[in-house]
Design an enzyme around this catalytic site. Structure first.
Site, mmCIF file in Angstrom:
data_model
loop_
_atom_site.group_PDB
_atom_site.id
_atom_site.type_symbol
_atom_site.label_atom_id
_atom_site.label_comp_id
_atom_site.label_asym_id
_atom_site.label_seq_id
_atom_site.Cartn_x
_atom_site.Cartn_y
_atom_site.Cartn_z
ATOM 1 N N ARG A 106 0.830 -1.215 0.000
ATOM 2 C CA ARG A 106 0.000 0.000 0.000
ATOM 3 C C ARG A 106 0.860 1.259 0.000
ATOM 4 O O ARG A 106 0.487 2.288 -0.558
ATOM 5 C CB ARG A 106 -0.953 0.026 1.213
ATOM 6 C CG ARG A 106 -2.156 -0.883 1.057
ATOM 7 C CD ARG A 106 -3.232 -0.577 2.097
ATOM 8 N NE ARG A 106 -2.819 -0.845 3.456
ATOM 9 C CZ ARG A 106 -2.787 -2.063 4.012
ATOM 10 N NH1 ARG A 106 -3.189 -3.106 3.310
ATOM 11 N NH2 ARG A 106 -2.392 -2.235 5.246
ATOM 12 N N ASP A 170 9.876 -13.907 18.080
ATOM 13 C CA ASP A 170 10.341 -12.627 17.546
ATOM 14 C C ASP A 170 11.828 -12.674 17.185
ATOM 15 O O ASP A 170 12.208 -12.671 16.024
ATOM 16 C CB ASP A 170 10.107 -11.514 18.585
ATOM 17 C CG ASP A 170 8.679 -10.998 18.558
ATOM 18 O OD1 ASP A 170 7.972 -11.242 17.571
ATOM 19 O OD2 ASP A 170 8.277 -10.341 19.529
HETATM 20 C C1 LIG Z 1 3.234 -6.079 14.426
HETATM 21 C C2 LIG Z 1 1.889 -5.845 13.808
HETATM 22 C C3 LIG Z 1 0.854 -6.764 14.473
HETATM 23 C C4 LIG Z 1 1.513 -4.392 14.051
HETATM 24 O O1 LIG Z 1 0.296 -4.161 13.410
HETATM 25 P P1 LIG Z 1 -0.289 -2.741 13.103
HETATM 26 O O2 LIG Z 1 0.324 -1.727 13.999
HETATM 27 O O3 LIG Z 1 -1.757 -2.867 13.115
HETATM 28 O O4 LIG Z 1 0.078 -2.565 11.560
HETATM 29 P P2 LIG Z 1 1.373 -2.049 10.832
HETATM 30 O O5 LIG Z 1 2.536 -2.254 11.650
HETATM 31 O O6 LIG Z 1 1.444 -2.603 9.497
HETATM 32 O O7 LIG Z 1 0.997 -0.492 10.712
HETATM 33 C C5 LIG Z 1 1.911 0.424 10.461
HETATM 34 C C6 LIG Z 1 1.232 1.546 9.705
HETATM 35 O O8 LIG Z 1 2.178 2.598 9.694
HETATM 36 C C7 LIG Z 1 2.432 2.946 8.371
HETATM 37 N N1 LIG Z 1 3.836 3.359 8.249
HETATM 38 C C8 LIG Z 1 4.924 2.703 8.708
HETATM 39 N N2 LIG Z 1 6.040 3.375 8.400
HETATM 40 C C9 LIG Z 1 5.649 4.478 7.731
HETATM 41 C C10 LIG Z 1 6.340 5.567 7.163
HETATM 42 N N3 LIG Z 1 7.681 5.659 7.216
HETATM 43 N N4 LIG Z 1 5.637 6.531 6.561
HETATM 44 C C11 LIG Z 1 4.284 6.466 6.509
HETATM 45 N N5 LIG Z 1 3.565 5.456 7.023
HETATM 46 C C12 LIG Z 1 4.255 4.468 7.642
HETATM 47 C C13 LIG Z 1 2.162 1.698 7.557
HETATM 48 O O9 LIG Z 1 1.940 2.017 6.219
HETATM 49 C C14 LIG Z 1 0.940 1.165 8.256
HETATM 50 O O10 LIG Z 1 -0.183 1.905 7.829
HETATM 51 P P3 LIG Z 1 -1.546 1.175 7.297
HETATM 52 O O11 LIG Z 1 -2.049 0.428 8.485
HETATM 53 O O12 LIG Z 1 -2.384 2.321 6.907
HETATM 54 O O13 LIG Z 1 -1.154 0.264 6.202
HETATM 55 C C15 LIG Z 1 1.932 -6.106 12.284
HETATM 56 O O14 LIG Z 1 2.809 -5.174 11.730
HETATM 57 C C16 LIG Z 1 2.397 -7.488 11.895
HETATM 58 O O15 LIG Z 1 1.675 -8.470 12.019
HETATM 59 N N6 LIG Z 1 3.630 -7.602 11.369
HETATM 60 C C17 LIG Z 1 4.154 -8.835 10.855
HETATM 61 C C18 LIG Z 1 4.550 -9.765 11.968
HETATM 62 C C19 LIG Z 1 5.479 -9.107 12.922
HETATM 63 O O16 LIG Z 1 6.589 -8.753 12.594
HETATM 64 N N7 LIG Z 1 5.035 -8.946 14.173
HETATM 65 C C20 LIG Z 1 5.800 -8.215 15.159
HETATM 66 C C21 LIG Z 1 6.497 -9.112 16.011
HETATM 67 S S1 LIG Z 1 7.535 -8.202 17.114
#
Ligand SMILES: CC(C)(COP(=O)(O)OP(=O)(O)OC[C@H]1O[C@@H](n2cnc3c(N)ncnc32)[C@H](O)[C@@H]1OP(=O)(O)O)[C@@H](O)C(=O)NCCC(=O)NCCS
Length: 404
Positions: A106, A170
């Site tokens: 996205r 993790d």
């Molecule tokens: C960890 C997790 C549950 C967090 O979920 P979340 O906070 O709901 O979702 P995200 O981390 O994807 O959200 C980050 C948002 O910030 C935005 N973002 C991050 N960096 C950015 C940047 N530099 N500039 C602008 N937007 C940014 C992303 O686009 C996303 O937005 P969206 O939800 O509109 O797509 C999820 O990221 C995940 O399942 N990750 C994969 C597994 C993982 O690594 N888990 C963590 C274990 S420690």
């Protein structure tokens, strides 16, 4: 001249957050890579603010997982931000992210796009699940440990499934990912091409649960949790023995090999029970397993009047596998652990002195001293000048437009 490091010529654009991705890039940084966190100007890596004890100051959690990295801010939700990131990608060797499934696409930087910008780039992704019905699900450590088998194997049949204390879902996933990146860098030497690496947290935990599949193969049934007993159920002793002191962790783990009597015979000598060497009840691992209650009683008699440190020293000196149950404070204060830089104290501008574990892999030709984690956007001026030739005035303008 500064000492060379193994990955000193490797440039990493690090979009990771929390632990499963940050642990990967921290490992790469400790191997010498130039790791640049690219963070959302609105708060950055979510691990910075989550669970901090002091609002506005980076959490200890963040500081443990982002040592030796630098940080820039960049809003990938803006056209200008995306253009800048495209320019950075052209100069990078590795890009890595662990957002929720679909988030990086996205933002406009799926593998298909990035590969065209830089065909040499190694593009790594950590997600909770691999291809299949759950591939769009989000995940954290405890979810990965549940679906990777770890909880079903931890505890005893009398307890509910337990989450192992160390966060193998993790950091275990992050380290798997680092292995993949190192292999891809090596392969690129021959092919000139980068590649796409995906690591699912569930799959990494399955790998850590590997030995349980031996139990399943032998019994034809799902492996059951066996507490501190030998996982394969074929030898004794294997367990915690209470030591003098009565504290929460005043125990020593004692184990002897399931491949013979060597350790057992040494153990009997060390605890003053050489009279039991060759005893019919104990003269094979399997017989000791059959009589494990008796084995436990004999060992407890020895351990209960000694501290865990005394027990570990007496048995360790005798060539018997034994480990005192150390807590984090005992580890922190251990001079030998400090000396080999497994516990290091750094200076942090907001927190002052901060003590953290270092990197366990010691290399004769590559040493990276542990350094503190960066503040959000701390290296904007340096990195944007170095990589893209941007000036202070350019950065002022970008800041004014919420791009950095
Ligand atoms: C960890 C997790 C549950 C967090 O979920 P979340 O906070 O709901 O979702 P995200 O981390 O994807 O959200 C980050 C948002 O910030 C935005 N973002 C991050 N960096 C950015 C940047 N530099 N500039 C602008 N937007 C940014 C992303 O686009 C996303 O937005 P969206 O939800 O509109 O797509 C999820 O990221 C995940 O399942 N990750 C994969 C597994 C993982 O690594 N888990 C963590 C274990 S420690």
């Amino acid at each position: 001249m500064a000492q060379k490091t193994a990955l000193e010529d490797v440039q990493v654009l690090d979009l990771t957050q929390f632990e499963a991705g940050t642990s990967c890039t921290e490992a790469l940084a400790w191997l010498g890579a130039n790791v640049i966190k690219v963070e959302n100007p609105k708060g950055g890596d979510q691990g910075r603010g989550a669970s901090t004890d002091t609002p506005g100051v980076d959490s200890h959690y963040f500081m443990l997982l982002n040592a030796n990295k630098r940080s820039i801010t960049l809003n990938l939700g803006t056209d200008r931000g995306r253009q800048i990131f495209t320019d950075l990608l052209k100069k990078a060797d590795v890009m890595i992210e662990n957002f929720a499934p679909g988030a990086i696409e996205r933002l406009g930087f799926g593998y298909d796009v990035v590969q065209k910008i830089n065909p040499r780039i190694i593009y790594a992704q950590v997600k909770g699940f691999g291809e299949g019905p759950y591939e769009n699900y989000v995940s954290f450590d405890m979810i990965a440990q549940s679906v990777g088998g770890a909880l079903s194997l931890t505890g005893t049949t009398e307890t509910e499934p337990l989450k192992p204390g160390p966060t193998i879902g993790d950091t275990g996933t992050g380290l798997h990912c680092a292995i993949g990146i190192l292999a891809a860098l090596h392969q690129r030497e021959r092919t000139g091409r980068g590649q796409h690496i995906k690591v699912a947290m569930q799959d990494a935990v399955i790998n850590f649960s590997r030995i349980a599949f031996a139990r399943q193969a032998a019994s034809g049934k799902a492996a059951v949790r066996s507490g501190n007993r030998s996982a394969l159920g074929t030898t004794a002793p294997s367990g915690l023995y209470k030591c003098k002191g009565g504290g929460l962790n005043d125990y020593c783990f004692i184990y002897t090999t399931r491949a013979g009597n060597r350790h057992w015979d040494r153990l009997l000598k060390a605890i003053g029970r050489a009279d039991l060497i060759g005893d019919e009840r104990f003269n094979s691992p399997e017989k000791r397993w059959t009589h494990h209650d008796e084995v436990d009683r004999i060992l407890s008699e020895f351990t209960q009047s000694r501290t865990k440190a005394e027990v570990m020293k007496m048995l360790g000196d005798a060539g018997v596998p034994a480990g005192a149950v150390y807590d984090t404070m005992e580890i922190t204060q251990d001079p030998a652990i400090q000396k080999r830089e497994m516990i290091v104290t750094v200076d942090h501008p907001k927190r002052g002195k901060f003590t953290l574990p270092g990197w366990p892999v010691k290399m004769s030709e590559s040493h990276v001293a542990v350094d503190r984690a960066p503040l959000l956007g701390e290296h904007n001026a340096a990195i944007y000048a170095e990589w893209l030739g941007l000036t202070a005035r350019d950065l002022e303008e970008l800041k004014g437009k919420d791009v950095i």
